[in-house]
Design a protein around this motif. Structure first.
Motif: not given
Length: 271
Positions: A110-116
């Motif tokens: 799983a991976m998460v981000t808040n970067d565009s």
């Protein structure tokens, strides 16, 4: 809320869930048509680890991403190991695994981000893709939930991780369960069935189904239950309800193909 399989161009098709806001999140579930891979990977195989010609896979990724309005060069993907490890991805990770499998982020599911500016991508052929979007903090998570990840509650763990990293509250999260194998098609042995009975003891009769003396697993229900238990409201969980094995002319299915086949991709990028 519903799942729609859309024709993009030149026999390219992509699934989407209406739950997610199109103006804030680009997402898609690739189908198996419109690419250049030869059998048994025909034709839009998105995975570099299944002995397909890497040049064909790179072309497939380029075509599919372009049709979604994304750049294949900005893809970031994992070496999936059927576990429960989660990684945070940053804009600087764009391109990891896009052209070379050895360049993937290692050993996570799983991976998460808040970067565009970085497109998350994971590959599947019967396992469950779970998408999470936090509209308050404009953050997202993408999960590969096979039976081991599901029984290990990778969905619940990813929500908790997003809470730690971004301040995500499950009550705000929109979640989607993408095309994957249905309970009718997913027969398992007693070991897997017993692990689910133990891990989901209160709901075991909804997840482990005895049909004609065979044990069947409902991975859609197991993932939905853990998302609800984590605090995601039921009306904010959408399931495609589309089986990769039943519909293996449209999607890749490891089981239906006897183990040698391509992979679809689930892709997400913040707008």
């Amino acid at each position: 809320m519903s799942f729609v399989l859309q024709h993009l161009s030149n026999n390219l098709w992509s699934g989407r869930l209406d739950l997610f806001p199109e103006d804030r999140l680009i997402h898609g579930f690739s189908a198996r048509h419109g690419g250049v891979s030869a059998p048994p990977y025909d034709t839009l195989n998105m995975a570099l680890h299944v002995d397909d010609d890497p040049r064909a896979v790179r072309e497939n990724r380029k075509r599919y991403c372009a049709a979604l309005g994304l750049s294949a060069a900005q893809l970031c993907t994992l070496r999936q190991v059927h576990g429960t490890e989660i990684v945070r991805v940053f804009r600087r990770d764009a391109g990891r695994g896009a052209k070379d499998y050895a360049d993937c982020i290692a050993d996570a599911d799983a991976m998460v981000t808040n970067d565009s500016g970085v497109a998350l991508m994971l590959c599947y052929a019967d396992c469950v893709p779970v998408l999470l979007y936090d509209p308050v903090h404009h953050a997202m998570g993408l999960i590969h939930a096979g039976w081991r990840g599901t029984v290990g509650r990778i969905g619940m763990k990813t929500l908790a991780y997003m809470g730690e990293e971004f301040g995500t509250r499950p009550a705000d999260v929109l979640s989607g369960i993408g095309p994957s194998i249905c309970a009718d098609c997913y027969v398992v042995g007693e070991d897997a069935a017993a692990q689910f009975r133990s891990a989901f003891s209160d709901d075991a009769d909804k997840i482990v189904l005895n049909r004609g003396g065979e044990q069947h697993l409902d991975l859609w229900e197991a993932n939905r239950i853990q998302l609800e238990e984590a605090g995601v409201p039921p009306q904010q969980i959408d399931c495609a309800g589309t089986c990769t094995s039943c519909d293996h002319t449209w999607f890749y299915s490891y089981r239906a193909a006897g183990g040698r086949t391509g992979r679809m991709a689930a892709v997400m990028e913040l707008s």
